[in-house]
Design an enzyme around this catalytic site. Sequence first.
Site, PDB file in Angstrom:
ATOM      1  NE  ARG A   1      -2.648   1.256   3.731  1.00 39.74           N
ATOM      2  CZ  ARG A   1      -3.523   1.130   4.736  1.00 39.74           C
ATOM      3  NH1 ARG A   1      -4.687   0.536   4.512  1.00 39.74           N
ATOM      4  NH2 ARG A   1      -3.241   1.535   5.928  1.00 39.74           N
TER       5      ARG A   1
ATOM      6  CB  SER B   1     -12.482  -2.612   2.012  1.00 43.08           C
ATOM      7  OG  SER B   1     -11.116  -2.877   2.092  1.00 43.08           O
TER       8      SER B   1
ATOM      9  CE  LYS C   1      -8.431   3.052   5.174  1.00 37.91           C
ATOM     10  NZ  LYS C   1      -9.527   2.196   4.711  1.00 37.91           N
TER      11      LYS C   1
END
Lengths: 212, 212
Positions: free
Chosen positions: B42, B111, B140
Amino acid sequence: VARLPPLPFVYPILDLALLDGRGVEDVAAALAAGGAGLLQVRGKGVADGALLDAVRRAQGVARARGLDVIVNDRPDVALAAGAAGVHVGQDDLPPAACRRLLGPAAIVGFSTHSFDQLVAAAREPVDYIAVGPVFATATKADAEAVVGTALLRAARAHTRLPLVAIGGITAANAALAVQAGADAVAVISAVLGGGDVAQRTRALRAAVAGAS
Amino acid sequence: VARLPPLPFVYPILDLALLDGRGVEDVAAALAAGGAGLLQVRGKGVADGALLDAVRRAQGVARARGLDVIVNDRPDVALAAGAAGVHVGQDDLPPAACRRLLGPAAIVGFSTHSFDQLVAAAREPVDYIAVGPVFATATKADAEAVVGTALLRAARAHTRLPLVAIGGITAANAALAVQAGADAVAVISAVLGGGDVAQRTRALRAAVAGAS
């Protein structure tokens, strides 16, 4: 260059951050009506799904008017939308990777900001090379140093690839860019920054056509 | 599900923002040595060219150890790197678009953060569905509301697709996620947040294996 429109042309960048309440379709239609030769959709900071949606909507309008759509930065979005191609910068996916992803019929454009970058770009599988910023611009917060028309002239002397001038171009200075060797002028503020989009595009087109 | 590793597995997310000076190759090698089942890379906020480079480097290490690499958000980067697949969220390119771009052999993960999203996801051409955040997470910044193991249980009752638990998972609570129906646990801080990466991955693997 059979895939590009007749040179020289006006190449508006439909920046989704500058819509200012206007609809993507309306702006795309006005740009087409004003005689844009190619249309780029840019959505930095916009969610990918929303960018894909905007590209599809712009394309629905543009294609019906014979105007091809190029996606800024994102070959995946271009592929998913069935767009005509992609425009990438120095820090994006390399042009060769984009070409492999999009195939030989797609338009791949590449940004350069120095003579060294121009020389390297001319060896890549690209359909045009953008050169800039030619003039000072306020649209791109992280814009590189102004390269002036000098880099356009040097680029013109170096390559026969179509050159797109970008950065601070208006109807008042577009002719200078074309006279320095540009085959197209990419514009954002000059068409989206206020006033009638179609009329402003038309004025640029006249300036570009008159200079060539 | 033939393309996924044997269930249940540990699914580390190699977040380039959390490298903290460590090399991508070193971290990927440690995750592989610790028994990761699948590796996601990511790079939110990282330039696309740098993300592609990181994916290629992670892959050079991971593949040699039988570990497949999944790219977060970007099917174009996955294609350019020849990665095994892509993981997308609710605001990214839709799973069906990713599937068309990557083909039937790729892994496409998606997701979800609510039962409604889970039900919709189960109708998409995905190989697994991520559910979370199962526990509170600090990794996050824009994380959704914690869904707890309750959503995992509801998801398990609804679909036979592999479920990946994500959000705040550690070696201490991973068993709870698996007992609630997870087939894998996605982790970031638990493996990259400090200490020996391989050892922390191994501890998670033991927790997951012991719970199933």
